[in-house]
Design an enzyme around this catalytic site. Structure first.
Site, PDB file in Angstrom:
ATOM      1  CD  GLU A   1      -2.623   1.391   0.069  1.00 18.63           C
ATOM      2  OE1 GLU A   1      -3.430   0.512  -0.284  1.00 18.63           O
ATOM      3  OE2 GLU A   1      -2.431   2.443  -0.582  1.00 18.63           O
TER       4      GLU A   1
ATOM      5  CG  LEU B   1      13.074  17.845  -3.190  1.00 21.62           C
ATOM      6  CD1 LEU B   1      13.476  18.530  -4.496  1.00 21.62           C
ATOM      7  CD2 LEU B   1      14.304  17.166  -2.571  1.00 21.62           C
TER       8      LEU B   1
ATOM      9  N   GLY C   1       8.664  11.649  10.204  1.00 24.51           N
ATOM     10  CA  GLY C   1       8.185  10.824  11.320  1.00 24.51           C
ATOM     11  C   GLY C   1       7.071   9.952  10.795  1.00 24.51           C
TER      12      GLY C   1
ATOM     13  CB  CYS D   1       5.142   4.035   7.245  1.00 28.21           C
ATOM     14  SG  CYS D   1       3.625   3.124   7.601  1.00 28.21           S
TER      15      CYS D   1
END
Ligand code: NAD
Ligand code: UGA
Length: 445
Positions: A155, A254, A261, A264
């Site tokens: 996913e 960018l 954080g 994942c």
């Protein structure tokens, strides 16, 4: 129309279930968390995700979406079982597969006839084969026979824009040793009109880790550039703009700031590095990407300590606690790391977030949680912007200036225009906006 069971009702499972139902399928979402399922049955969402509550309600009303804790009910007649349970970091940084194992065992014990098991959780390379083994061994010789295939379907949705990301994906990746099973899963996505890439199992699993690690690398890269910009008097936002026009680079991911954080990137980069070491390679780039990210939080503490002489007993106000805007998720949020670092030096913390207060209350100790940004600013020695919520874009800075004990602003997401703030009288620090340091360094090149 297909009959689908989705196992796990977190950010991925609930969004997947609701979106597949919206595409016309009959979906049952299952979770082992009884209270979560009870609340879902009453229409109460366990997470904050824009548009989700309405999508769930619509599809429940239409009779296409149901919730249960009963595997028997969820798997009854299901052609597809999507696994979307958590895969948090284990003690050594490896992905903890205990929930995936439990889901696989439950499928092995209960499923009947033909079923395609689709793994949406982010899992180490080789997990698809491991799940196949678990089911085969557990089911070995028992009747009725189970005909099953395992497909990896990583996913790529982002929290805060999950429904849109699901409905308009850049691509769908499907990996399996059974091409026919992968093609059947592909049919579920065909209406989304996006590229569908069919690979072997291990390649699909690696595409997920490589994608997250690459995105995290881009952010760490621009943060390293930002730190250099600060010292040399360049502006990282314009640098990013100038880089992003190059089609080979592109403008996304960018934005320099407090670093990445969330639930994942941190765990996935760590898990990929762990896999690499375990198999005898040296993931030097991944290690640097993680180290730069850790330092990004420490730099803010350093800047504040320098501006305030010491952090002991200084009141620091934090705006934003979620790891990014439009979510209530605070897992590995930069703000939370920052609060711990500041508290270690004796700072007194006040904080506010538009959606994450409930979650924050459960993990933060000794933090005064406020009702508004202005309450946070009251008597603060410095104000830190940690999450760039829309609500923080247009604050009344004249009022904030009056409220604060010392007018110091650390804009951790480069959200605000420094010049108007400086003209009010604030000392403004951004990330990679080098003008201040350049002047401090006497314009030396
Ligand atoms: P989450 O922690 O929000 O939700 C996981 C859910 O699974 C919980 O409700 C939990 O109770 C349930 N669960 C655990 N064991 C179960 C079992 N045996 N049977 C049924 N339910 C069970 O997790 P998440 O953020 O949705 O992430 C799920 C997976 O998807 C992870 O592997 C993650 O890396 C990956 N992923 C997450 C995102 C994201 O944006 N959060 C995006 C892409 C991929
Ligand atoms: C990320 C990926 O973008 C998704 O494709 C992936 O499916 C998901 O992880 C996952 O595997 O769970 P998510 O964590 O929801 O999605 O959010 P992002 O928008 O990627 O942001 C992650 C972190 O990076 C945030 O803390 C954000 O503030 C930070 N970030 C992002 C930056 O610091 N700069 C940027 O330019 C972009």
């Amino acid at each position: 129309m297909s009959k689908i069971c989705v196992i796990g009702t977190g950010y991925v499972g609930l969004v997947t279930g609701a979106c597949f139902a919206d595409l016309g399928n009959e979906v049952t979402c299952l979770d082992v968390d009884q209270s979560r399922i009870e609340r879902l049955k009453q229409g109460i969402m366990p997470i904050y995700e824009p548009g989700l509550e309405q999508l769930v309600a619509q599809n429940v009303r239409a009779g296409r979406l149901a919730f249960t804790t009963d595997y028997r009910q969820a798997l009854d007649g299901a052609e597809f079982a999507f696994i979307a349970v958590g895969t948090p970091s284990g003690v050594d940084g490896e992905a903890d597969l205990q929930y995936v194992r439990m889901a696989a065992e439950a499928i092995a014990d209960i499923a009947k006839g033909h079923i395609i098991i689709v793994n949406k959780s982010t899992v180490p390379v080789g997990t698809g084969d491991w799940v196949t083994d678990i089911i085969r061994k557990r089911r070995n010789g028992t009747r009725p026979l189970l005909h099953f295939s395992v497909v990896s379907n990583p996913e790529f949705l982002r929290e805060g824009s999950a429904i849109n990301d699901f409905m308009y994906p850049d691509r769908v990746v499907l990996g399996s040793t059974d091409r026919q099973a992968a093609s059947k899963v592909a049919e579920l996505y065909v209406t989304l009109r996006c590229p569908i890439l069919i690979t072997d199992l291990r390649t699909a699993e690696m595409i997920k880790y490589a994608s997250n690690a690459f995105l995290a690398t881009r952010i760490s890269f621009i943060n390293e550039i930002a730190n250099i910009c600060e010292e040399l008097g360049a502006d990282v936002q314009e640098v990013a703009l100038g880089m992003g026009y190059d089609k080979r680079i592109g403008p996304a991911f960018l934005d320099a700031g407090l670093g990445w954080g969330g639930s994942c990137f941190p765990k996935d980069v760590k898990a990929l590095a762990h896999m690499a070491v375990l198999h005898g390679t040296q993931p030097q780039l991944l290690q640097a990407v993680m180290e730069i990210n850790r330092n990004q939080r420490r730099r803010v503490v350093y800047k504040l300590r320098k501006a305030l002489n010491s952090l002991d007993e200084k009141v620091i106000g934090i705006l934003g606690l979620s790891f990014k805007p439009n979510t209530d998720d605070i897992r590995e949020a930069p703000a939370i790391d920052l609060i711990h670092l500041l508290q270690n030096e004796g700072a007194i913390i006040k904080a506010y977030d538009p959606q994450a207060m409930e979650n924050a209350r459960q993990v933060l100790k000794r933090v005064k949680l406020c009702e508004t940004p202005y309450e946070v600013a009251q008597d603060a020695d410095a104000l830190v912007l940690a999450t760039e919520w829309n609500e923080f874009k247009q604050l009344d800075f004249e009022r904030i200036y009056q409220l604060m004990r010392q007018p110091i602003i650390m804009d951790g997401r480069n959200l605000w225009n420094p010049e108007p703030l400086r003209s009010i009288g604030f000392t403004y620090f951004g990330v990679g906006r080098g003008t201040n340091n350049h002047i401090l360094n006497n314009n030396q090149p």
